[in-house]
Design a protein around this motif. Structure first.
Motif, PDB file in Angstrom:
ATOM      1  N   GLY A  58       0.612  -1.304   0.067  1.00 52.65           N
ATOM      2  CA  GLY A  58       0.127  -0.027  -0.096  1.00 52.65           C
ATOM      3  C   GLY A  58       0.716   1.305   0.082  1.00 52.65           C
ATOM      4  N   PRO A  59       1.848   1.524   1.096  1.00 52.36           N
ATOM      5  CA  PRO A  59       2.540   2.744   0.962  1.00 52.36           C
ATOM      6  C   PRO A  59       3.388   2.748  -0.007  1.00 52.36           C
ATOM      7  CG  PRO A  59       2.528   1.530   3.094  1.00 52.36           C
ATOM      8  CD  PRO A  59       2.129   0.609   1.916  1.00 52.36           C
ATOM      9  N   PHE A  60       4.026   1.830  -0.678  1.00 54.97           N
ATOM     10  CA  PHE A  60       4.699   1.780  -2.100  1.00 54.97           C
ATOM     11  C   PHE A  60       3.919   2.404  -2.999  1.00 54.97           C
ATOM     12  CE2 PHE A  60       5.665  -0.365  -5.899  1.00 54.97           C
ATOM     13  CZ  PHE A  60       6.805   0.227  -6.226  1.00 54.97           C
ATOM     14  N   LEU A  61       2.803   1.732  -3.242  1.00 59.31           N
ATOM     15  CA  LEU A  61       1.656   2.149  -4.386  1.00 59.31           C
ATOM     16  C   LEU A  61       1.184   3.736  -4.216  1.00 59.31           C
ATOM     17  CD1 LEU A  61      -0.401  -1.083  -4.937  1.00 59.31           C
ATOM     18  CD2 LEU A  61       1.419  -0.082  -6.541  1.00 59.31           C
ATOM     19  N   LEU A  62       1.070   4.356  -3.013  1.00 55.11           N
ATOM     20  CA  LEU A  62       1.127   5.629  -2.759  1.00 55.11           C
ATOM     21  C   LEU A  62       2.023   6.247  -3.316  1.00 55.11           C
ATOM     22  CD1 LEU A  62      -0.489   7.936  -1.041  1.00 55.11           C
ATOM     23  CD2 LEU A  62       1.102   7.332   0.526  1.00 55.11           C
ATOM     24  N   LEU A  63       3.261   6.185  -3.060  1.00 54.68           N
ATOM     25  CA  LEU A  63       4.254   6.724  -3.551  1.00 54.68           C
ATOM     26  C   LEU A  63       4.458   6.480  -5.127  1.00 54.68           C
ATOM     27  CD1 LEU A  63       6.883   6.278  -0.878  1.00 54.68           C
ATOM     28  CD2 LEU A  63       5.750   8.370  -1.296  1.00 54.68           C
ATOM     29  N   ALA A  64       4.295   5.600  -5.439  1.00 52.86           N
ATOM     30  CA  ALA A  64       4.479   5.303  -7.210  1.00 52.86           C
ATOM     31  C   ALA A  64       3.541   6.022  -7.767  1.00 52.86           C
ATOM     32  CB  ALA A  64       4.268   3.704  -7.299  1.00 52.86           C
ATOM     33  N   GLY A  65       2.332   5.971  -7.294  1.00 50.89           N
ATOM     34  CA  GLY A  65       1.033   6.838  -7.833  1.00 50.89           C
ATOM     35  C   GLY A  65       1.219   8.298  -8.216  1.00 50.89           C
ATOM     36  N   ILE A  66       2.007   8.768  -6.986  1.00 47.01           N
ATOM     37  CA  ILE A  66       2.041  10.083  -6.738  1.00 47.01           C
ATOM     38  C   ILE A  66       3.097  10.372  -7.775  1.00 47.01           C
ATOM     39  CG2 ILE A  66       2.780  11.970  -5.472  1.00 47.01           C
ATOM     40  CD1 ILE A  66       1.353  10.816  -3.090  1.00 47.01           C
ATOM     41  N   ALA A  67       4.445   9.563  -7.794  1.00 46.65           N
ATOM     42  CA  ALA A  67       5.555   9.824  -8.647  1.00 46.65           C
ATOM     43  C   ALA A  67       5.242   9.618 -10.279  1.00 46.65           C
ATOM     44  CB  ALA A  67       6.773   8.868  -8.515  1.00 46.65           C
ATOM     45  N   GLY A  68       4.144   8.729 -10.486  1.00 45.23           N
ATOM     46  CA  GLY A  68       3.980   8.859 -12.021  1.00 45.23           C
ATOM     47  C   GLY A  68       2.950  10.003 -12.374  1.00 45.23           C
ATOM     48  N   PHE A  69       2.108  10.566 -11.613  1.00 50.43           N
ATOM     49  CA  PHE A  69       1.404  11.831 -11.812  1.00 50.43           C
ATOM     50  C   PHE A  69       2.159  13.045 -11.930  1.00 50.43           C
ATOM     51  CE2 PHE A  69      -0.611  15.539 -10.124  1.00 50.43           C
ATOM     52  CZ  PHE A  69      -1.567  15.540 -11.100  1.00 50.43           C
ATOM     53  N   SER A  70       3.215  12.876 -10.988  1.00 46.19           N
ATOM     54  CA  SER A  70       4.178  14.236 -11.068  1.00 46.19           C
ATOM     55  C   SER A  70       5.201  14.177 -12.138  1.00 46.19           C
ATOM     56  CB  SER A  70       4.941  13.812  -9.735  1.00 46.19           C
ATOM     57  OG  SER A  70       4.289  14.126  -8.384  1.00 46.19           O
ATOM     58  N   ALA A  71       5.389  13.055 -12.582  1.00 53.20           N
ATOM     59  CA  ALA A  71       6.387  12.803 -13.775  1.00 53.20           C
ATOM     60  C   ALA A  71       5.567  13.229 -14.909  1.00 53.20           C
ATOM     61  CB  ALA A  71       6.779  11.455 -14.112  1.00 53.20           C
ATOM     62  N   GLY A  72       4.158  13.002 -15.113  1.00 51.68           N
ATOM     63  CA  GLY A  72       3.501  13.624 -16.267  1.00 51.68           C
ATOM     64  C   GLY A  72       3.369  14.977 -16.179  1.00 51.68           C
ATOM     65  N   LEU A  73       3.148  15.476 -15.020  1.00 50.05           N
ATOM     66  CA  LEU A  73       3.172  16.803 -15.073  1.00 50.05           C
ATOM     67  C   LEU A  73       4.268  17.571 -15.335  1.00 50.05           C
ATOM     68  CD1 LEU A  73       1.387  17.900 -11.483  1.00 50.05           C
ATOM     69  CD2 LEU A  73       0.415  18.391 -13.672  1.00 50.05           C
ATOM     70  N   LEU A  74       5.447  16.952 -15.194  1.00 52.74           N
ATOM     71  CA  LEU A  74       6.944  17.804 -15.388  1.00 52.74           C
ATOM     72  C   LEU A  74       6.914  17.697 -17.021  1.00 52.74           C
ATOM     73  CD1 LEU A  74       9.411  18.887 -14.500  1.00 52.74           C
ATOM     74  CD2 LEU A  74      10.369  16.533 -14.208  1.00 52.74           C
TER      75      LEU A  74
END
Length: 144
Positions: A58-74
């Motif tokens: 769960g915590p890993f997926l939380l971070l992975a989802g946020i990272a994927g979204f942030s990368a898309g924004l960037l």
């Protein structure tokens, strides 16, 4: 800062591949959750290994989802300077990230077999999976 088209194209593909792996991990997480839920509904204790994997992932997926979204924004920002260039993809991603955070916070409140927080956790998880499927199609529309 603007990058050349080839670099942006590679970053877009990497973003898509990364998030595909994240979606597959969420599907796996959901399958673990369903196994736990089925056993609990039958009145059986779920296998401890499954519960442990579900809780650890769960915590890993939380971070992975946020990272994927942030990368898309960037990537969009570096490409066009306008993060609103793909509004439907952006707002779907924002919703997914918000729900990932929400389901994580709800999961922290689950205590005991009869916790009232189990149903919201399940429902939010299903919504995340549905939105990720929509997000994949929106992203493919951007790529092609």
């Amino acid at each position: 800062m603007k990058l050349d088209r080839e670099t942006i194209s590679c970053l877009r593909i990497l973003h898509g591949l990364y998030n595909t792996v994240v979606v597959l991990a969420f599907i796996y997480q959901g399958s673990l959750g369903l196994k736990i839920r089925r056993e609990r509904k039958k009145g059986n204790a779920p296998l401890p290994g499954i519960v442990r994997r579900h809780r650890r992932l769960g915590p890993f997926l939380l971070l992975a989802g946020i990272a994927g979204f942030s990368a898309g924004l960037l990537i969009v920002y570096l490409d066009s300077g306008d993060i609103l260039k793909y509004p439907l993809h952006l707002f779907t991603g924002m919703t997914i990230v918000s729900l990932i955070i929400a389901t994580y916070l709800v999961s922290r409140k689950i205590k005991g077999l009869d916790s009232q927080w189990r149903q919201p956790h399940f429902r939010i998880g299903v919504i995340i999976l549905v939105l990720y499927c929509i997000q994949i199609f929106l992203g493919l529309g951007i790529l092609f």
